[in-house]
Every structure is written in C-alpha cells, then in structure tokens.
Design a protein around this motif. Structure first.
Motif, PDB file in Angstrom:
ATOM      1  N   SER A 100       0.820  -1.211   0.000  1.00 53.48           N
ATOM      2  CA  SER A 100       0.000   0.000   0.000  1.00 53.48           C
ATOM      3  C   SER A 100       0.854   1.262   0.000  1.00 53.48           C
ATOM      4  O   SER A 100       0.391   2.318  -0.407  1.00 53.48           O
ATOM      5  CB  SER A 100      -0.934   0.008   1.213  1.00 53.48           C
ATOM      6  N   ALA A 101       2.093   1.161   0.446  1.00 52.15           N
ATOM      7  CA  ALA A 101       2.979   2.321   0.480  1.00 52.15           C
ATOM      8  C   ALA A 101       3.265   2.800  -0.940  1.00 52.15           C
ATOM      9  O   ALA A 101       3.582   2.007  -1.819  1.00 52.15           O
ATOM     10  CB  ALA A 101       4.287   1.967   1.184  1.00 52.15           C
ATOM     11  N   VAL A 105      11.222   1.127   0.482  1.00 53.96           N
ATOM     12  CA  VAL A 105       9.833   1.505   0.726  1.00 53.96           C
ATOM     13  C   VAL A 105       9.807   2.440   1.928  1.00 53.96           C
ATOM     14  O   VAL A 105      10.283   2.086   3.005  1.00 53.96           O
ATOM     15  CB  VAL A 105       8.951   0.265   1.000  1.00 53.96           C
ATOM     16  N   VAL A 106       9.264   3.633   1.727  1.00 57.16           N
ATOM     17  CA  VAL A 106       9.192   4.628   2.800  1.00 57.16           C
ATOM     18  C   VAL A 106       7.741   4.751   3.232  1.00 57.16           C
ATOM     19  O   VAL A 106       6.877   5.101   2.442  1.00 57.16           O
ATOM     20  CB  VAL A 106       9.717   6.001   2.332  1.00 57.16           C
TER      21      VAL A 106
END
Length: 68
Positions: free
Chosen positions: A4-5, A58-59
């Motif tokens: 979802s990120a 991924v942040v």
C-alpha cells in the motif's frame, strides 16, 4: 509483491554492515544518493541480501520532516 505504500524507490545495495541485532543496509537510488536503512539481522538473512542486489526502498511514515 504489492504494497500500500506509494513511496517505492528502486536501487542497488552498496553496503551491508552487520550488528548484534540490527544491521545497516545502504542502497544507491541513483544520482549519488544513498538511502540507509536499519533492519534486523534476521530480515537481512531472510531476504538473503548481498551487495549488488537490486531492491526496492519503501518509505512509510506518518511524518516527513524537511530541514534547511
């Protein structure tokens, strides 16, 4: 793998520094920019991370701070 990120940045692992519990992973995302992540040694082993691997940074954060 779907996440979802939305902040997903491809890069190459350029350094791994092991630690007692957490290790440090350095990822080159291009233009001389290095992103550093601290993850568990277990995660490093599970992902079989090695220098030269193509990975995705991924942040996912509730706050993003900017300084000048």
């Amino acid at each position: 793998m779907k996440l979802s990120a939305r902040n997903q940045i491809p890069g190459t692992v350029v350094g791994i520094t092991p630690g007692a519990v957490n290790g440090t992973i350095k990822v080159d995302i291009g233009n001389g920019i290095i992103v550093t992540s601290s993850i568990t040694e277990e995660a490093i082993a599970d992902l079989a991370l090695a220098e030269g691997d193509r990975v995705t940074v991924v942040v996912k954060a509730s706050d993003v701070l900017i300084g000048k």
